[in-house]
Design a protein around this motif. Structure first.
Motif, PDB file in Angstrom:
ATOM      1  N   SER A  17       0.732  -1.575  -0.038  1.00  0.00           N
ATOM      2  CA  SER A  17      -0.470   0.268  -0.176  1.00  0.00           C
ATOM      3  C   SER A  17       0.701   1.617   0.065  1.00  0.00           C
ATOM      4  O   SER A  17       2.193   1.218   0.551  1.00  0.00           O
ATOM      5  CB  SER A  17      -1.036   0.399   1.388  1.00  0.00           C
ATOM      6  OG  SER A  17      -0.035   0.263   2.501  1.00  0.00           O
ATOM      7  N   THR A  19       1.201   3.357   2.134  1.00  0.00           N
ATOM      8  CA  THR A  19       1.571   3.301   3.442  1.00  0.00           C
ATOM      9  C   THR A  19       2.781   2.749   4.052  1.00  0.00           C
ATOM     10  O   THR A  19       3.418   2.976   5.049  1.00  0.00           O
ATOM     11  CB  THR A  19       0.213   3.454   4.423  1.00  0.00           C
ATOM     12  OG1 THR A  19      -0.103   2.190   4.842  1.00  0.00           O
ATOM     13  CG2 THR A  19      -0.358   4.214   4.531  1.00  0.00           C
ATOM     14  N   ASP A  20       2.813   1.945   2.854  1.00  0.00           N
ATOM     15  CA  ASP A  20       4.522   0.836   3.683  1.00  0.00           C
ATOM     16  C   ASP A  20       5.419   1.241   2.932  1.00  0.00           C
ATOM     17  O   ASP A  20       5.888   2.276   2.136  1.00  0.00           O
ATOM     18  CB  ASP A  20       4.151  -0.338   2.581  1.00  0.00           C
ATOM     19  CG  ASP A  20       2.712  -1.601   3.043  1.00  0.00           C
ATOM     20  OD1 ASP A  20       2.437  -1.251   4.356  1.00  0.00           O
ATOM     21  OD2 ASP A  20       2.051  -2.035   2.805  1.00  0.00           O
ATOM     22  N   GLN A  73       5.748   3.074  13.262  1.00  0.00           N
ATOM     23  CA  GLN A  73       4.370   2.859  12.874  1.00  0.00           C
ATOM     24  C   GLN A  73       3.982   2.020  11.696  1.00  0.00           C
ATOM     25  O   GLN A  73       2.916   0.992  11.629  1.00  0.00           O
ATOM     26  CB  GLN A  73       3.152   3.807  12.892  1.00  0.00           C
ATOM     27  CG  GLN A  73       3.534   4.629  13.942  1.00  0.00           C
ATOM     28  CD  GLN A  73       2.723   4.262  15.214  1.00  0.00           C
ATOM     29  OE1 GLN A  73       2.240   3.110  15.177  1.00  0.00           O
ATOM     30  NE2 GLN A  73       3.582   3.906  16.606  1.00  0.00           N
ATOM     31  N   SER A  74       4.641   2.191  10.419  1.00  0.00           N
ATOM     32  CA  SER A  74       4.269   1.372   9.107  1.00  0.00           C
ATOM     33  C   SER A  74       5.478   0.010   9.029  1.00  0.00           C
ATOM     34  O   SER A  74       6.245  -0.095   9.808  1.00  0.00           O
ATOM     35  CB  SER A  74       5.024   2.592   8.118  1.00  0.00           C
ATOM     36  OG  SER A  74       4.039   4.362   8.066  1.00  0.00           O
ATOM     37  N   LYS A 108       4.654   4.190  -2.538  1.00  0.00           N
ATOM     38  CA  LYS A 108       5.394   5.047  -2.824  1.00  0.00           C
ATOM     39  C   LYS A 108       6.350   5.528  -1.845  1.00  0.00           C
ATOM     40  O   LYS A 108       7.391   6.289  -2.857  1.00  0.00           O
ATOM     41  CB  LYS A 108       4.086   6.330  -1.887  1.00  0.00           C
ATOM     42  CG  LYS A 108       2.970   6.218  -2.540  1.00  0.00           C
ATOM     43  CD  LYS A 108       2.870   7.330  -4.201  1.00  0.00           C
ATOM     44  CE  LYS A 108       1.347   7.344  -4.659  1.00  0.00           C
ATOM     45  NZ  LYS A 108       1.311   7.024  -6.274  1.00  0.00           N
ATOM     46  N   ARG A 109       7.024   4.523  -0.867  1.00  0.00           N
ATOM     47  CA  ARG A 109       8.192   5.141  -0.444  1.00  0.00           C
ATOM     48  C   ARG A 109       9.279   3.590  -0.826  1.00  0.00           C
ATOM     49  O   ARG A 109       8.542   2.481  -0.164  1.00  0.00           O
ATOM     50  CB  ARG A 109       7.834   5.212   0.737  1.00  0.00           C
ATOM     51  CG  ARG A 109       6.628   6.485   1.571  1.00  0.00           C
ATOM     52  CD  ARG A 109       6.814   6.875   2.730  1.00  0.00           C
ATOM     53  NE  ARG A 109       6.295   5.271   3.335  1.00  0.00           N
ATOM     54  CZ  ARG A 109       5.900   5.435   4.955  1.00  0.00           C
ATOM     55  NH1 ARG A 109       6.602   6.317   5.556  1.00  0.00           N
ATOM     56  NH2 ARG A 109       5.395   4.457   5.316  1.00  0.00           N
TER      57      ARG A 109
END
Length: 213
Positions: A17, A19-20, A73-74, A108-109
């Motif tokens: 996702s 956020t990962d 958190q991620s 995204k990251r």
């Protein structure tokens, strides 16, 4: 188990996702990619959200593991990538691109850990860092750019090299890292879980993610 934990458990290991944080482990065949990942997963600060079962695939396939790191958190998704330029089929670049197109459309990251056996043949052009980075970048979806590359010197398991030889080999590898704008770990990976943890912390810090201790 809290709601967030339940959501993590319900998500497939390799479904990524936005956020990962994804950590791609890249490098030539025999450079210790799978060994590094396996040892990192042994560190007490790393918790597999749902461990993959069955036999570990070879270096011609993609292997991903969703983890939770202490102090973050991620979720972290570790991705052991297939090797490029191996003179053997199937082509690792094609295999990884198919995986990216299937699993990484929302990513995204991401950062890269590049493992390199410092005792490998210095005259083999297929072991040059820049060639592997070029192949890897061709597999990336349009939404994802890797700007953070962290080179990890490795020594083949059981190898016995004098300290001065290791220093010379690391210096040579540092030149390649500088040539592609990458940073490098200060010492070769020694096969210890705490060293693997320190290496990943260095990468995440460069990506702007700090891990609480």
């Amino acid at each position: 188990m809290g709601l967030l934990d339940k959501l993590r458990w319900s998500r497939k290991t390799t479904d990524i996702s936005a956020t990962d944080m994804v950590v791609f482990i890249v490098g030539p065949s025999g450079s210790g990619k799978s060994r590094f990942m396996d040892i990192l997963l042994q560190n007490a600060n790393v918790h597999a959200v749902r461990a993959n079962k069955g036999q570990r695939p070879g270096t011609t396939e993609v292997y991903a593991e969703r983890c939770r790191f202490e102090g973050m958190q991620s979720d972290i998704v570790l991705v052991d990538t297939p090797s490029f330029h191996t003179y053997e089929d199937p082509d690792g670049e094609e295999t990884l691109k198919k995986w990216m197109d299937s699993k990484c459309t929302k990513c995204k990251r991401a950062g890269m850990l590049y493992t390199h056996n410092i005792a490998s043949n210095p005259h083999d052009g297929n072991l040059v860092i820049s060639r592997h980075l070029e192949a890897f970048r061709r597999t990336l979806p349009r939404n994802l750019t890797i700007n953070t590359v962290h080179v990890v010197p490795t020594v083949a398991f059981g190898a016995r090299l004098p300290a001065e030889t290791i220093d010379a080999l690391v210096t040579r590898l540092q030149g390649q890292a500088d040539g592609v704008g990458a940073k490098m770990s200060k010492t070769p990976f020694d096969g210890k879980p705490e060293t693997a943890w320190d290496v990943v912390q260095e990468l995440l810090s460069r990506c702007g993610l700090l891990i609480g201790r």
